[in-house]
Write an enzyme that holds these catalytic residues in place. Structure first.
Site, PDB file in Angstrom:
ATOM      1  N   ARG A   1      13.176  -6.832  -1.569  1.00 46.16           N
ATOM      2  CA  ARG A   1      13.387  -8.280  -1.437  1.00 46.16           C
ATOM      3  C   ARG A   1      14.739  -8.674  -0.857  1.00 46.16           C
ATOM      4  O   ARG A   1      14.793  -9.643  -0.084  1.00 46.16           O
ATOM      5  CB  ARG A   1      13.124  -8.965  -2.787  1.00 46.16           C
ATOM      6  CG  ARG A   1      11.623  -9.098  -3.058  1.00 46.16           C
ATOM      7  CD  ARG A   1      11.324  -9.407  -4.502  1.00 46.16           C
ATOM      8  NE  ARG A   1      11.817  -8.333  -5.353  1.00 46.16           N
ATOM      9  CZ  ARG A   1      11.748  -8.345  -6.687  1.00 46.16           C
ATOM     10  NH1 ARG A   1      11.206  -9.374  -7.290  1.00 46.16           N
ATOM     11  NH2 ARG A   1      12.199  -7.326  -7.379  1.00 46.16           N
TER      12      ARG A   1
ATOM     13  N   GLN B   1       4.338   2.654   7.008  1.00 46.53           N
ATOM     14  CA  GLN B   1       3.622   2.898   5.756  1.00 46.53           C
ATOM     15  C   GLN B   1       2.117   2.757   5.983  1.00 46.53           C
ATOM     16  O   GLN B   1       1.637   1.704   6.412  1.00 46.53           O
ATOM     17  CB  GLN B   1       4.072   1.958   4.638  1.00 46.53           C
ATOM     18  CG  GLN B   1       3.556   2.485   3.287  1.00 46.53           C
ATOM     19  CD  GLN B   1       3.754   1.548   2.128  1.00 46.53           C
ATOM     20  OE1 GLN B   1       3.418   0.365   2.219  1.00 46.53           O
ATOM     21  NE2 GLN B   1       4.268   2.053   1.022  1.00 46.53           N
TER      22      GLN B   1
ATOM     23  N   ASN C   1       1.370   1.538  -6.388  1.00 47.59           N
ATOM     24  CA  ASN C   1       1.044   0.119  -6.600  1.00 47.59           C
ATOM     25  C   ASN C   1      -0.431  -0.227  -6.773  1.00 47.59           C
ATOM     26  O   ASN C   1      -0.884  -1.302  -6.396  1.00 47.59           O
ATOM     27  CB  ASN C   1       1.651  -0.734  -5.475  1.00 47.59           C
ATOM     28  CG  ASN C   1       3.164  -0.627  -5.478  1.00 47.59           C
ATOM     29  OD1 ASN C   1       3.753  -0.131  -6.438  1.00 47.59           O
ATOM     30  ND2 ASN C   1       3.805  -1.080  -4.422  1.00 47.59           N
TER      31      ASN C   1
ATOM     32  N   ASN D   1      -1.193  -4.274  -9.775  1.00 53.20           N
ATOM     33  CA  ASN D   1      -2.613  -4.430  -9.429  1.00 53.20           C
ATOM     34  C   ASN D   1      -3.565  -3.882 -10.486  1.00 53.20           C
ATOM     35  O   ASN D   1      -4.628  -3.333 -10.179  1.00 53.20           O
ATOM     36  CB  ASN D   1      -2.889  -3.813  -8.046  1.00 53.20           C
ATOM     37  CG  ASN D   1      -2.283  -4.651  -6.944  1.00 53.20           C
ATOM     38  OD1 ASN D   1      -2.532  -5.859  -6.874  1.00 53.20           O
ATOM     39  ND2 ASN D   1      -1.461  -4.051  -6.107  1.00 53.20           N
TER      40      ASN D   1
ATOM     41  N   THR E   1       5.204  -6.572   2.445  1.00 54.50           N
ATOM     42  CA  THR E   1       4.025  -7.246   3.003  1.00 54.50           C
ATOM     43  C   THR E   1       4.376  -8.687   3.362  1.00 54.50           C
ATOM     44  O   THR E   1       4.905  -9.424   2.542  1.00 54.50           O
ATOM     45  CB  THR E   1       2.869  -7.170   1.981  1.00 54.50           C
ATOM     46  OG1 THR E   1       2.402  -5.821   1.953  1.00 54.50           O
ATOM     47  CG2 THR E   1       1.718  -8.087   2.350  1.00 54.50           C
TER      48      THR E   1
ATOM     49  N   HIS F   1       1.083   5.398   1.522  1.00 49.89           N
ATOM     50  CA  HIS F   1       1.192   4.517   0.350  1.00 49.89           C
ATOM     51  C   HIS F   1       0.376   5.120  -0.792  1.00 49.89           C
ATOM     52  O   HIS F   1      -0.839   4.990  -0.840  1.00 49.89           O
ATOM     53  CB  HIS F   1       0.688   3.123   0.699  1.00 49.89           C
ATOM     54  CG  HIS F   1       1.118   2.054  -0.263  1.00 49.89           C
ATOM     55  ND1 HIS F   1       1.517   2.320  -1.545  1.00 49.89           N
ATOM     56  CD2 HIS F   1       1.230   0.704  -0.117  1.00 49.89           C
ATOM     57  CE1 HIS F   1       1.836   1.170  -2.149  1.00 49.89           C
ATOM     58  NE2 HIS F   1       1.684   0.187  -1.295  1.00 49.89           N
TER      59      HIS F   1
ATOM     60  N   TYR G   1      -3.169   0.984  -5.381  1.00 45.81           N
ATOM     61  CA  TYR G   1      -4.085   1.069  -4.239  1.00 45.81           C
ATOM     62  C   TYR G   1      -4.865   2.395  -4.275  1.00 45.81           C
ATOM     63  O   TYR G   1      -4.737   3.173  -5.228  1.00 45.81           O
ATOM     64  CB  TYR G   1      -3.305   0.848  -2.941  1.00 45.81           C
ATOM     65  CG  TYR G   1      -2.679  -0.547  -2.927  1.00 45.81           C
ATOM     66  CD1 TYR G   1      -3.498  -1.683  -2.956  1.00 45.81           C
ATOM     67  CD2 TYR G   1      -1.310  -0.729  -2.956  1.00 45.81           C
ATOM     68  CE1 TYR G   1      -2.943  -2.964  -2.997  1.00 45.81           C
ATOM     69  CE2 TYR G   1      -0.744  -2.005  -2.987  1.00 45.81           C
ATOM     70  CZ  TYR G   1      -1.571  -3.117  -3.013  1.00 45.81           C
ATOM     71  OH  TYR G   1      -1.036  -4.369  -3.055  1.00 45.81           O
TER      72      TYR G   1
END
Ligand code: 8OZ
Length: 363
Positions: free
Chosen positions: A317, A100, A178, A235, A27, A175, A180
Site C-alpha cells: 500500500r 505475478q 491469499n 478470502n 490489484t 501467486h 487463491y
C-alpha cells in the site's frame, strides 16, 4: 540507524536490484478491452521504477483464472503486447520487474466466466466477496476440478510464464497465497479431495509444486519465485496445520532451486500477529532469497534485514500514493496517504497522479 542495508544493491537470481525495497503486487482493476493492461499502466509502473524490484499486480493465466472485474491477463497476443510496453517503460528507467501469475480458483463469479462455475479443489464456497459488474458480490458456488483437468491448469501457468518472458519481464512470481487456487489446494479448509491432490500434506502441496516445476522448467528456476501466506485467512481460507504444511512446501521449493520465496507475515493487509507461526523455520529451509511482506515500515524493514530474517522487504500500500517510496524512505520525507476511493478501477485519478515528494515540497 545502524547497519541499514535497505538501500544497498542485491543480486536476485540472474539480476541485480538497485536496492532492497520491493514493490508488492497490487490489484488495481484498470485493464482495458481484452483485459490488456491500459496505456496508463506503463506510466504507473515506470513512476515506481526506483523500487529494487516491481512485482506486478496479479495477472490471470487463463480466462478461467479471473476472479475480479478488469484485472489483466497474460494469455493472448494483445495482452503480451500491452505488457511489453510496461516492461519497456520500467527498464528504460533502470528498474526491474517480474509478473505475478494468478489463478483465483473458487474466488470468482459466473458473470466473469461466461456463466461457468468457478473451479476449486472441492465444491466448497468461500466466505468472501469479489468485485464484478461495478460492485461487490458474493463469490459463486464452485465446482470441484476433475483430476484430468489439472494438467491443463499447470500448462496454463507454463504458457503464461513463457508469455511473460516474451513480454520482457525479468521473471515471474507464482501467486501461491491469499486464498487463491494454489493455496486452496494446499489448505485443508478448502480441499477435501480424496485423490492424489488431497488429504496428506504432500498431496495438498502437489499442484503448487507441479506448477512451480513447470514454470521453472519453462523459464529457468533463477527467474521463478512464489508468494506464500501460511496463516493468512484472506478470502475465507483456513488450514489446520500450516507449520508442517509450509515447512514441507519450502523444503520442496528449495529442492526445485527457485530464486525466491515471498512470504506474507500474518493476515494479508491486516494484523501481522494473527496466528503463531515460525517464519524462521521457512527462512532456514530456503537457501536463496527470502522476501518478507505485510505492514513493514522503515524501522521494521531495517531491523528484519539486520537480523537476517529476510533479504528483501516488499511494501504494498505505501507504493500506491508514493511513487518515489524508495527516495522518501531514504531521505525521511513524509509518506502520502492513499485514497481508498480510487484504489480499484477508474483511470488516472488515484493511479498515476500521485506526485513525487520532490515535486510537492517547498511550495
Ligand atoms: C485485492 C483485491 C483483489 C485481489 C490478493 C490479488 O489479495 C489479490 C487481490 C487484492 O492477492
Amino acid at each position: 540507524m545502524t547497519n541499514n542495508t535497505l538501500f544497498e544493491p542485491y543480486a536476485l537470481g540472474g539480476i541485480t536490484l538497485a536496492n532492497r525495497v520491493i514493490m508488492a503486487p497490487l490489484t488495481r482493476n484498470r485493464a482495458g478491452a481484452g483485459l490488456v493492461p491500459s496505456e496508463l499502466a506503463a506510466e504507473y509502473y515506470a513512476q515506481r521504477a526506483s523500487a529494487g524490484l516491481i512485482i506486478t499486480e496479479a495477472t490471470q493465466v487463463s480466462k478461467q483464472a479471473q476472479g475480479y472485474q478488469d484485472t489483466p491477463g497474460i494469455y493472448t497476443e494483445a495482452q503480451i503486447d500491452g505488457w511489453r510496453k510496461v516492461t519497456a517503460a520500467v527498464h528504460e528507467k533502470g528498474g526491474r520487474i517480474v509478473m505475478q501469475l494468478w489463478h483465483v480458483g473458487r474466488v470468482s463469479h459466473v458473470d466473469l466466466l461466461g456463466g461457468d462455475a468457478p473451479v476449486a479443489p472441492s465444491a466448497i464456497r468461500a466466505a468472501t466477496k469479489t468485485f464484478v459488474n461495478n460492485g461487490f458480490a458474493d463469490v459463486s458456488e464452485p465446482r470441484a476440478l476433475k483430476l484430468d483437468e489439472l494438467p491443463g491448469i499447470i500448462d496454463d501457468f507454463r504458457k503464461a510464464a513463457a508469455n511473460a518472458i516474451k513480454a520482457g519481464f525479468d521473471g515471474v512470481e507464482v501467486h501461491g497465497a491469499n486464498g487463491y487456487l494454489l493455496e486452496q489446494f494446499a489448505k485443508d479448509g478448502a480441499n477435501i479431495r480424496t485423490d492424489s491432490y488431497g488429504g496428506s500434506i504432500e498431496n495438498r502441496a502437489r499442484l503448487m509444486l507441479e506448477v512451480i516445476a513447470a514454470v521453472a522448467e519453462e523459464i529457468g528456476a533463477e527467474r521463478t519465485g512464489i508468494r506464500l501466506s501460511p496463516v493468512s485467512p484472506a478470502n475465507g481460507i483456513s488450514a489446520s496445520d500450516p507449520q508442517a504444511q509450509y515447512d514441507y512446501i519450502v523444503d520442496q521449493l528449495e529442492a526445485l532451486g527457485i530464486a525466491y520465496i515471498h512470504v506474507v507475515d500474518g493476515a494479508t493487509g491486516g494484523p501481522r500477529d494473527v496466528a503463531p507461526f515460525d517464519y524462521a523455520s521457512l527462512r532456514r529451509r530456503f537457501s536463496k532469497t527470502y522476501i518478507a511482506n505485510n505492514g513493514y515500515d522503515l524501522e521494521l524493514a531495517a531491523s528484519h534485514l539486520a537480523d537476517g530474517k529476510a533479504d528483501l522487504i516488499a511494501f504494498g500500500r505505501p507504493f500506491i500514493a508514493n511513487p518515489d517510496l524508495v527516495e522518501r524512505l531514504q531521505t525521511g520525507a513524509p509518506l502520502a496517504e492513499m485514497n481508498p476511493a480510487t484504489l480499484y478501477g477508474g483511470g488516472a485519478a488515484g493511479y498515476t497522479d500521485y506526485p513525487r515528494f520532490a515535486d510537492t515540497s517547498g511550495r
